[in-house]
Design a protein around this motif. Sequence first.
Motif, PDB file in Angstrom:
ATOM      1  N   VAL A   1       0.712  -1.003   0.132  1.00  0.00           N
ATOM      2  CA  VAL A   1       0.036   0.069  -0.014  1.00  0.00           C
ATOM      3  C   VAL A   1       0.720   1.253   0.098  1.00  0.00           C
ATOM      4  CG1 VAL A   1      -1.764   1.380   1.133  1.00  0.00           C
ATOM      5  CG2 VAL A   1      -1.990  -1.100   1.101  1.00  0.00           C
ATOM      6  N   VAL A   2       1.875   1.243   0.757  1.00  0.00           N
ATOM      7  CA  VAL A   2       2.838   2.452   0.722  1.00  0.00           C
ATOM      8  C   VAL A   2       3.459   2.712  -0.697  1.00  0.00           C
ATOM      9  CG1 VAL A   2       5.219   3.186   1.616  1.00  0.00           C
ATOM     10  CG2 VAL A   2       3.603   2.047   3.169  1.00  0.00           C
ATOM     11  N   ARG A   3       3.781   1.695  -1.128  1.00  0.00           N
ATOM     12  CA  ARG A   3       4.246   1.592  -2.702  1.00  0.00           C
ATOM     13  C   ARG A   3       3.239   2.085  -3.631  1.00  0.00           C
ATOM     14  NH1 ARG A   3       6.469  -2.903  -6.695  1.00  0.00           N
ATOM     15  NH2 ARG A   3       6.934  -1.662  -8.498  1.00  0.00           N
ATOM     16  N   GLN A   4       1.966   1.860  -3.487  1.00  0.00           N
ATOM     17  CA  GLN A   4       0.777   2.631  -4.267  1.00  0.00           C
ATOM     18  C   GLN A   4       0.879   3.862  -3.994  1.00  0.00           C
ATOM     19  OE1 GLN A   4      -3.167   0.686  -3.978  1.00  0.00           O
ATOM     20  NE2 GLN A   4      -2.095  -1.169  -3.310  1.00  0.00           N
ATOM     21  N   LEU A   5       1.065   4.299  -2.790  1.00  0.00           N
ATOM     22  CA  LEU A   5       0.858   5.891  -2.457  1.00  0.00           C
ATOM     23  C   LEU A   5       2.121   6.676  -3.005  1.00  0.00           C
ATOM     24  CD1 LEU A   5       0.006   5.779   1.456  1.00  0.00           C
ATOM     25  CD2 LEU A   5      -1.579   6.410  -0.547  1.00  0.00           C
ATOM     26  N   LEU A   6       3.223   6.021  -3.013  1.00  0.00           N
ATOM     27  CA  LEU A   6       4.402   6.831  -3.211  1.00  0.00           C
ATOM     28  C   LEU A   6       4.932   6.711  -4.902  1.00  0.00           C
ATOM     29  CD1 LEU A   6       6.638   6.479   0.009  1.00  0.00           C
ATOM     30  CD2 LEU A   6       5.215   8.296  -0.627  1.00  0.00           C
ATOM     31  N   GLU A   7       4.830   5.437  -5.358  1.00  0.00           N
ATOM     32  CA  GLU A   7       5.266   5.352  -6.773  1.00  0.00           C
ATOM     33  C   GLU A   7       4.984   6.251  -7.619  1.00  0.00           C
ATOM     34  OE1 GLU A   7       6.510   1.653  -9.038  1.00  0.00           O
ATOM     35  OE2 GLU A   7       4.256   1.487  -8.609  1.00  0.00           O
ATOM     36  N   PRO A   8       3.762   6.778  -7.806  1.00  0.00           N
ATOM     37  CA  PRO A   8       3.417   7.867  -8.845  1.00  0.00           C
ATOM     38  C   PRO A   8       4.277   9.029  -8.822  1.00  0.00           C
ATOM     39  CG  PRO A   8       1.210   6.823  -7.968  1.00  0.00           C
ATOM     40  CD  PRO A   8       2.460   6.318  -7.092  1.00  0.00           C
ATOM     41  N   ARG A   9       4.439   9.373  -7.487  1.00  0.00           N
ATOM     42  CA  ARG A   9       5.022  10.559  -7.069  1.00  0.00           C
ATOM     43  C   ARG A   9       6.650  10.598  -7.327  1.00  0.00           C
ATOM     44  NH1 ARG A   9       0.857  12.752  -5.184  1.00  0.00           N
ATOM     45  NH2 ARG A   9       0.027  13.550  -3.284  1.00  0.00           N
ATOM     46  N   LEU A  10       6.955   9.425  -7.123  1.00  0.00           N
ATOM     47  CA  LEU A  10       8.558   9.182  -7.328  1.00  0.00           C
ATOM     48  C   LEU A  10       8.679   9.095  -9.030  1.00  0.00           C
ATOM     49  CD1 LEU A  10       9.241   6.847  -4.582  1.00  0.00           C
ATOM     50  CD2 LEU A  10      10.336   9.014  -4.920  1.00  0.00           C
ATOM     51  N   ARG A  11       7.946   8.456  -9.595  1.00  0.00           N
ATOM     52  CA  ARG A  11       7.937   8.337 -11.092  1.00  0.00           C
ATOM     53  C   ARG A  11       7.898   9.637 -11.700  1.00  0.00           C
ATOM     54  NH1 ARG A  11       7.929   3.264 -13.467  1.00  0.00           N
ATOM     55  NH2 ARG A  11       6.976   1.537 -12.315  1.00  0.00           N
ATOM     56  N   ALA A  12       7.063  10.648 -11.095  1.00  0.00           N
ATOM     57  CA  ALA A  12       6.743  11.844 -11.771  1.00  0.00           C
ATOM     58  C   ALA A  12       7.989  12.866 -11.627  1.00  0.00           C
ATOM     59  CB  ALA A  12       5.543  12.595 -11.156  1.00  0.00           C
ATOM     60  N   MET A  13       8.906  12.400 -10.611  1.00  0.00           N
ATOM     61  CA  MET A  13      10.091  13.163 -10.394  1.00  0.00           C
ATOM     62  C   MET A  13      11.325  13.122 -11.133  1.00  0.00           C
ATOM     63  SD  MET A  13      10.576  12.984  -6.107  1.00  0.00           S
ATOM     64  CE  MET A  13       9.323  13.349  -4.958  1.00  0.00           C
ATOM     65  N   GLY A  14      12.036  14.311 -11.366  1.00  0.00           N
ATOM     66  CA  GLY A  14      13.351  13.927 -12.049  1.00  0.00           C
ATOM     67  C   GLY A  14      14.280  13.033 -11.217  1.00  0.00           C
ATOM     68  N   ALA A  15      15.522  12.555 -11.972  1.00  0.00           N
ATOM     69  CA  ALA A  15      16.264  11.743 -11.371  1.00  0.00           C
ATOM     70  C   ALA A  15      17.001  12.361 -10.097  1.00  0.00           C
ATOM     71  CB  ALA A  15      17.495  11.381 -12.473  1.00  0.00           C
ATOM     72  N   GLU A  16      17.231  13.647 -10.212  1.00  0.00           N
ATOM     73  CA  GLU A  16      18.084  14.380  -8.866  1.00  0.00           C
ATOM     74  C   GLU A  16      17.022  14.383  -7.905  1.00  0.00           C
ATOM     75  OE1 GLU A  16      19.750  18.615  -8.045  1.00  0.00           O
ATOM     76  OE2 GLU A  16      19.824  17.923 -10.239  1.00  0.00           O
ATOM     77  N   ALA A  17      15.781  14.838  -7.926  1.00  0.00           N
ATOM     78  CA  ALA A  17      14.823  15.071  -7.078  1.00  0.00           C
ATOM     79  C   ALA A  17      14.436  13.485  -6.497  1.00  0.00           C
ATOM     80  CB  ALA A  17      13.359  15.568  -7.624  1.00  0.00           C
ATOM     81  N   ARG A  18      14.254  12.618  -7.356  1.00  0.00           N
ATOM     82  CA  ARG A  18      14.130  11.310  -6.845  1.00  0.00           C
ATOM     83  C   ARG A  18      15.107  10.649  -5.878  1.00  0.00           C
ATOM     84  NH1 ARG A  18      11.946   9.261 -11.224  1.00  0.00           N
ATOM     85  NH2 ARG A  18      14.079   8.607 -12.017  1.00  0.00           N
ATOM     86  N   GLY A  19      16.770  11.169  -6.407  1.00  0.00           N
ATOM     87  CA  GLY A  19      17.616  10.805  -5.539  1.00  0.00           C
ATOM     88  C   GLY A  19      17.671  11.469  -4.240  1.00  0.00           C
ATOM     89  N   ARG A  20      17.131  12.657  -4.330  1.00  0.00           N
ATOM     90  CA  ARG A  20      16.978  13.314  -3.021  1.00  0.00           C
ATOM     91  C   ARG A  20      16.014  12.909  -1.964  1.00  0.00           C
ATOM     92  NH1 ARG A  20      17.513  18.037  -6.023  1.00  0.00           N
ATOM     93  NH2 ARG A  20      15.360  18.435  -5.798  1.00  0.00           N
ATOM     94  N   ALA A  21      14.963  12.553  -2.444  1.00  0.00           N
ATOM     95  CA  ALA A  21      13.676  11.803  -2.010  1.00  0.00           C
ATOM     96  C   ALA A  21      14.221  10.447  -1.289  1.00  0.00           C
ATOM     97  CB  ALA A  21      12.660  11.677  -2.797  1.00  0.00           C
TER      98      ALA A  21
END
Length: 95
Positions: free
Chosen positions: A75-95
């Motif tokens: 369920v956590v993956r369902q919540l976070l995956e769309p947001r992480l996919r929408a981020m650029g590589a740099e922002a995703r690395g910071r997250a």
Amino acid sequence: MSAPSLLEREHELAVIDEKLDQAAEGRGGVVLIEGPAGIGKSALTARARELALGRNMAVAAARGSQLERADAFGVVRQLLEPRLRAMGAEARGRA
């Protein structure tokens, strides 16, 4: 999609409204909606989502199923995956 009309839920809606105001001010909180089947938990949750979106707040939703029982973070993956996919590589690395 509009939430159905809620009868006699003024208290619950006031609590949700207060928590959303607090969240907008940067103060976290939790609202737990529980009860037996058919009491309107889904309708109340839909209204909470509408109220949050009306305040221009980000809203994430997920729904657990029998398959998620074996995967504690499904369920956590369902919540976070769309947001992480929408981020650029740099922002995703910071997250």
